[in-house]
Motif scaffolding. Structure first.
Motif, PDB file in Angstrom:
ATOM      1  N   ALA A   1       0.833  -1.204   0.000  1.00  0.00           N
ATOM      2  CA  ALA A   1       0.000   0.000   0.000  1.00  0.00           C
ATOM      3  C   ALA A   1       0.867   1.254   0.000  1.00  0.00           C
ATOM      4  CB  ALA A   1      -0.918  -0.004   1.222  1.00  0.00           C
ATOM      5  N   PRO A   2       0.383   2.357  -0.583  1.00  0.00           N
ATOM      6  CA  PRO A   2       1.168   3.608  -0.583  1.00  0.00           C
ATOM      7  C   PRO A   2       1.262   4.208   0.815  1.00  0.00           C
ATOM      8  CG  PRO A   2      -1.032   3.965  -1.480  1.00  0.00           C
ATOM      9  CD  PRO A   2      -0.892   2.477  -1.308  1.00  0.00           C
ATOM     10  N   PHE A   3       2.338   4.947   1.058  1.00  0.00           N
ATOM     11  CA  PHE A   3       2.540   5.581   2.362  1.00  0.00           C
ATOM     12  C   PHE A   3       3.393   6.831   2.167  1.00  0.00           C
ATOM     13  CE2 PHE A   3       6.001   2.619   1.701  1.00  0.00           C
ATOM     14  CZ  PHE A   3       7.126   3.314   2.106  1.00  0.00           C
ATOM     15  N   GLU A   4       3.491   7.642   3.220  1.00  0.00           N
ATOM     16  CA  GLU A   4       4.296   8.867   3.193  1.00  0.00           C
ATOM     17  C   GLU A   4       5.569   8.658   4.015  1.00  0.00           C
ATOM     18  OE1 GLU A   4       3.652  11.773   1.621  1.00  0.00           O
ATOM     19  OE2 GLU A   4       1.795  10.989   0.734  1.00  0.00           O
ATOM     20  N   TRP A   5       6.685   9.147   3.511  1.00  0.00           N
ATOM     21  CA  TRP A   5       7.938   9.053   4.266  1.00  0.00           C
ATOM     22  C   TRP A   5       8.825  10.245   3.918  1.00  0.00           C
ATOM     23  CZ3 TRP A   5       8.950   6.647   8.468  1.00  0.00           C
ATOM     24  CH2 TRP A   5      10.271   6.539   8.934  1.00  0.00           C
ATOM     25  N   HIS A   6       9.037  11.154   4.888  1.00  0.00           N
ATOM     26  CA  HIS A   6       9.797  12.375   4.667  1.00  0.00           C
ATOM     27  C   HIS A   6      10.729  12.639   5.857  1.00  0.00           C
ATOM     28  CE1 HIS A   6       7.153  13.269   1.274  1.00  0.00           C
ATOM     29  NE2 HIS A   6       6.137  12.984   2.065  1.00  0.00           N
ATOM     30  N   PRO A   7      11.768  11.817   6.043  1.00  0.00           N
ATOM     31  CA  PRO A   7      12.657  11.983   7.201  1.00  0.00           C
ATOM     32  C   PRO A   7      13.399  13.309   7.209  1.00  0.00           C
ATOM     33  CG  PRO A   7      13.581  10.430   5.635  1.00  0.00           C
ATOM     34  CD  PRO A   7      12.183  10.709   5.174  1.00  0.00           C
ATOM     35  N   GLU A   8      13.499  13.967   6.039  1.00  0.00           N
ATOM     36  CA  GLU A   8      14.213  15.238   5.974  1.00  0.00           C
ATOM     37  C   GLU A   8      13.471  16.364   6.713  1.00  0.00           C
ATOM     38  OE1 GLU A   8      11.265  15.154   2.667  1.00  0.00           O
ATOM     39  OE2 GLU A   8      12.723  13.739   3.493  1.00  0.00           O
ATOM     40  N   ARG A   9      12.195  16.161   7.033  1.00  0.00           N
ATOM     41  CA  ARG A   9      11.435  17.189   7.749  1.00  0.00           C
ATOM     42  C   ARG A   9      11.966  17.407   9.162  1.00  0.00           C
ATOM     43  NH1 ARG A   9       5.253  15.281   6.214  1.00  0.00           N
ATOM     44  NH2 ARG A   9       5.279  15.952   4.016  1.00  0.00           N
ATOM     45  N   SER A  10      12.553  16.382   9.748  1.00  0.00           N
ATOM     46  CA  SER A  10      13.162  16.486  11.073  1.00  0.00           C
ATOM     47  C   SER A  10      14.262  15.439  11.132  1.00  0.00           C
ATOM     48  CB  SER A  10      12.125  16.247  12.176  1.00  0.00           C
ATOM     49  OG  SER A  10      12.705  16.354  13.455  1.00  0.00           O
ATOM     50  N   THR A  11      15.495  15.874  11.205  1.00  0.00           N
ATOM     51  CA  THR A  11      16.616  14.947  11.041  1.00  0.00           C
ATOM     52  C   THR A  11      17.160  14.384  12.345  1.00  0.00           C
ATOM     53  OG1 THR A  11      18.160  16.816  11.026  1.00  0.00           O
ATOM     54  CG2 THR A  11      17.313  16.051   8.894  1.00  0.00           C
ATOM     55  N   LYS A  12      16.715  14.894  13.488  1.00  0.00           N
ATOM     56  CA  LYS A  12      17.190  14.359  14.764  1.00  0.00           C
ATOM     57  C   LYS A  12      16.142  14.583  15.830  1.00  0.00           C
ATOM     58  CE  LYS A  12      19.741  18.604  15.860  1.00  0.00           C
ATOM     59  NZ  LYS A  12      21.058  19.165  16.212  1.00  0.00           N
ATOM     60  N   GLY A  13      16.318  13.853  16.938  1.00  0.00           N
ATOM     61  CA  GLY A  13      15.389  13.968  18.048  1.00  0.00           C
ATOM     62  C   GLY A  13      14.694  12.645  18.321  1.00  0.00           C
ATOM     63  N   PRO A  14      13.922  12.583  19.421  1.00  0.00           N
ATOM     64  CA  PRO A  14      13.240  11.341  19.804  1.00  0.00           C
ATOM     65  C   PRO A  14      12.174  10.948  18.783  1.00  0.00           C
ATOM     66  CG  PRO A  14      12.503  13.174  21.166  1.00  0.00           C
ATOM     67  CD  PRO A  14      13.667  13.667  20.379  1.00  0.00           C
ATOM     68  N   VAL A  15      12.050   9.642  18.552  1.00  0.00           N
ATOM     69  CA  VAL A  15      11.101   9.104  17.574  1.00  0.00           C
ATOM     70  C   VAL A  15       9.954   8.413  18.294  1.00  0.00           C
ATOM     71  CG1 VAL A  15      10.780   7.404  15.726  1.00  0.00           C
ATOM     72  CG2 VAL A  15      12.837   8.838  15.774  1.00  0.00           C
ATOM     73  N   SER A  16       8.731   8.712  17.841  1.00  0.00           N
ATOM     74  CA  SER A  16       7.535   8.062  18.363  1.00  0.00           C
ATOM     75  C   SER A  16       6.688   7.599  17.192  1.00  0.00           C
ATOM     76  CB  SER A  16       6.718   9.023  19.238  1.00  0.00           C
ATOM     77  OG  SER A  16       7.496   9.543  20.290  1.00  0.00           O
ATOM     78  N   VAL A  17       6.147   6.386  17.299  1.00  0.00           N
ATOM     79  CA  VAL A  17       5.235   5.844  16.286  1.00  0.00           C
ATOM     80  C   VAL A  17       3.873   5.670  16.951  1.00  0.00           C
ATOM     81  CG1 VAL A  17       4.801   4.003  14.632  1.00  0.00           C
ATOM     82  CG2 VAL A  17       7.164   4.628  15.212  1.00  0.00           C
ATOM     83  N   ILE A  18       2.865   6.341  16.426  1.00  0.00           N
ATOM     84  CA  ILE A  18       1.523   6.284  16.989  1.00  0.00           C
ATOM     85  C   ILE A  18       0.635   5.492  16.041  1.00  0.00           C
ATOM     86  CG2 ILE A  18      -0.320   7.611  18.059  1.00  0.00           C
ATOM     87  CD1 ILE A  18       2.539   8.241  19.094  1.00  0.00           C
ATOM     88  N   VAL A  19       0.105   4.365  16.512  1.00  0.00           N
ATOM     89  CA  VAL A  19      -0.766   3.505  15.705  1.00  0.00           C
ATOM     90  C   VAL A  19      -2.186   3.646  16.232  1.00  0.00           C
ATOM     91  CG1 VAL A  19      -1.239   1.161  14.922  1.00  0.00           C
ATOM     92  CG2 VAL A  19       1.132   1.886  15.322  1.00  0.00           C
ATOM     93  N   SER A  20      -3.091   4.162  15.400  1.00  0.00           N
ATOM     94  CA  SER A  20      -4.485   4.338  15.785  1.00  0.00           C
ATOM     95  C   SER A  20      -5.325   3.224  15.173  1.00  0.00           C
ATOM     96  CB  SER A  20      -5.008   5.696  15.315  1.00  0.00           C
ATOM     97  OG  SER A  20      -6.420   5.757  15.415  1.00  0.00           O
ATOM     98  N   ALA A  21      -5.922   2.388  16.028  1.00  0.00           N
ATOM     99  CA  ALA A  21      -6.802   1.330  15.534  1.00  0.00           C
ATOM    100  C   ALA A  21      -8.064   1.923  14.916  1.00  0.00           C
ATOM    101  CB  ALA A  21      -7.154   0.377  16.673  1.00  0.00           C
ATOM    102  N   ALA A  22      -8.533   3.053  15.454  1.00  0.00           N
ATOM    103  CA  ALA A  22      -9.738   3.692  14.929  1.00  0.00           C
ATOM    104  C   ALA A  22      -9.514   4.221  13.518  1.00  0.00           C
ATOM    105  CB  ALA A  22     -10.175   4.822  15.858  1.00  0.00           C
ATOM    106  N   ASP A  23      -8.364   4.853  13.294  1.00  0.00           N
ATOM    107  CA  ASP A  23      -8.051   5.417  11.984  1.00  0.00           C
ATOM    108  C   ASP A  23      -7.437   4.393  11.038  1.00  0.00           C
ATOM    109  OD1 ASP A  23      -8.818   7.805  13.145  1.00  0.00           O
ATOM    110  OD2 ASP A  23      -6.765   8.458  13.542  1.00  0.00           O
ATOM    111  N   GLN A  24      -6.997   3.239  11.589  1.00  0.00           N
ATOM    112  CA  GLN A  24      -6.242   2.246  10.827  1.00  0.00           C
ATOM    113  C   GLN A  24      -5.061   2.918  10.135  1.00  0.00           C
ATOM    114  OE1 GLN A  24      -8.474  -0.494   8.404  1.00  0.00           O
ATOM    115  NE2 GLN A  24     -10.122  -0.672   9.896  1.00  0.00           N
ATOM    116  N   ARG A  25      -4.318   3.663  10.944  1.00  0.00           N
ATOM    117  CA  ARG A  25      -3.211   4.438  10.405  1.00  0.00           C
ATOM    118  C   ARG A  25      -2.118   4.605  11.457  1.00  0.00           C
ATOM    119  NH1 ARG A  25      -2.957   6.469   5.728  1.00  0.00           N
ATOM    120  NH2 ARG A  25      -1.437   8.061   5.146  1.00  0.00           N
ATOM    121  N   ALA A  26      -0.884   4.693  10.999  1.00  0.00           N
ATOM    122  CA  ALA A  26       0.244   4.968  11.876  1.00  0.00           C
ATOM    123  C   ALA A  26       0.873   6.292  11.464  1.00  0.00           C
ATOM    124  CB  ALA A  26       1.285   3.858  11.782  1.00  0.00           C
TER     125      ALA A  26
END
Length: 322
Positions: free
Chosen positions: A191-216
């Protein structure tokens, strides 16, 4: 895996001047000392883990806070959180601001020593009175000496999880975002997805997975750097979080806890990663940005503003008010 420390729900005694002090662990593990703490007491053993990523767990049900460093508990304290009508929000936060000397702009210039801000709307960690029950306007009050020790041990961007369940984190199998997806669950593999690591190159990483939205959504230093469709199989009871405590030759080592919902044990299946159906390349990209201290949150709530449902904060990333 055994059920986690339900003894943390022990009743907290009323404070006295004699109780506002450090408690010596006397060779006991920190998590065994936590249920014995009286209001105003704390325990501090930083030599248990001299360095590594930090994670603070604040428990509204037990009125306790536990600090982990590199996955090892190094300190714990009694707390006083928001009283009825001013409830402290549950969820996953990062430390947005730190000030040794601070006064409230909302409540009559009240002093808030060793202030560590969790939201721009006024929720913070700071030294204050601990009567043995929730009594604040939403902030998390700490014993003065512990607040100073905690202030020196944390850094901006460190994760703070506020839970309403009488449980504490334990080691678990990781939610392997790079694991092979079973053939029966390959609906989103390409499936298609978005990935733009250049928007923020350092700092703490968090992944939020919403079951309601079926999206991370992937955040780095509070900035969205990626998103993808994700499905979570099985019931998502209240939500949970994984914290990556270390990564070595033997693999990734995580902590896991629930932060809302009905509670229960923290048992983790060896096939934990199989619950997540997501694009293959997205899984790989997430692995490239994870570092010790990274958080993966799974929540039944929608991440869209204005939605109905119980209040849950997941990494506030709004700009600082003027």
């Amino acid at each position: 895996m055994k059920k986690l420390l339900t003894a943390l729900s022990l009743t907290v005694a009323a404070p006295t001047a004699a109780l506002a002090q450090a408690v010596e662990p006397a060779g006991r593990p920190i998590l065994e000392v936590v249920p014995t703490l009286k209001a105003g007491q704390f325990v501090w053993a930083p030599d248990a883990a001299a360095e590594g990523p930090g994670l603070l767990i604040v428990n509204l049900a037990t009125q306790r806070a536990i600090l982990f460093r590199n996955g090892v508990p190094i300190g714990a304290s009694s707390v006083s959180t928001g009283r009825p009508g001013y409830e402290t929000p549950t969820g996953v936060f990062t430390i947005l601001e730190k000030q040794k000397v601070h006064h409230s702009r909302t409540y009559d210039n009240a002093p808030m020593p060793n202030m560590q801000r969790l939201t721009w709307k006024g929720i913070a960690l700071h030294a204050g009175n601990l009567p043995g029950y929730p009594a604040s306007h939403g902030c998390i009050r700490l014993p003065p000496k512990f607040s100073a020790l905690l202030f020196d041990a944390t850094r901006l961007g460190m994760t703070v999880i506020i839970t309403s369940l009488p449980v504490a984190p334990q080691q678990s199998a990781p939610p392997d975002m790079a694991a092979a997806i079973p053939p029966a669950a390959m609906n989103l593999a390409r499936a298609p997805f978005e990935w733009h690591p250049e928007r923020s190159t350092k700092g703490p990483v968090s992944v939020i997975v919403s079951a309601a939205d079926q999206r991370a959504v992937v955040l780095r230093n509070g900035v969205e750097i990626g998103s993808a469709p994700v499905r979570v199989s099985g019931e998502v009871k209240g939500g949970w979080a994984y914290a990556l405590r270390s990564w070595d030759d033997t693999g990734q080592h995580w902590l896991k806890l629930q932060f809302s919902g009905p509670g229960g044990g923290m048992e983790v299946s060896p096939n934990e990663g199989d619950r997540f159906d997501a694009p293959w390349d997205f899984r790989h990209n997430v692995q490239t940005v994870l570092r010790p201290g990274s958080i993966i949150v799974v929540t039944p709530q929608t991440l869209q503003a204005g939605s109905s449902g119980s209040a849950l904060t997941v990494i506030e990333n709004e700009g600082r008010p003027r």
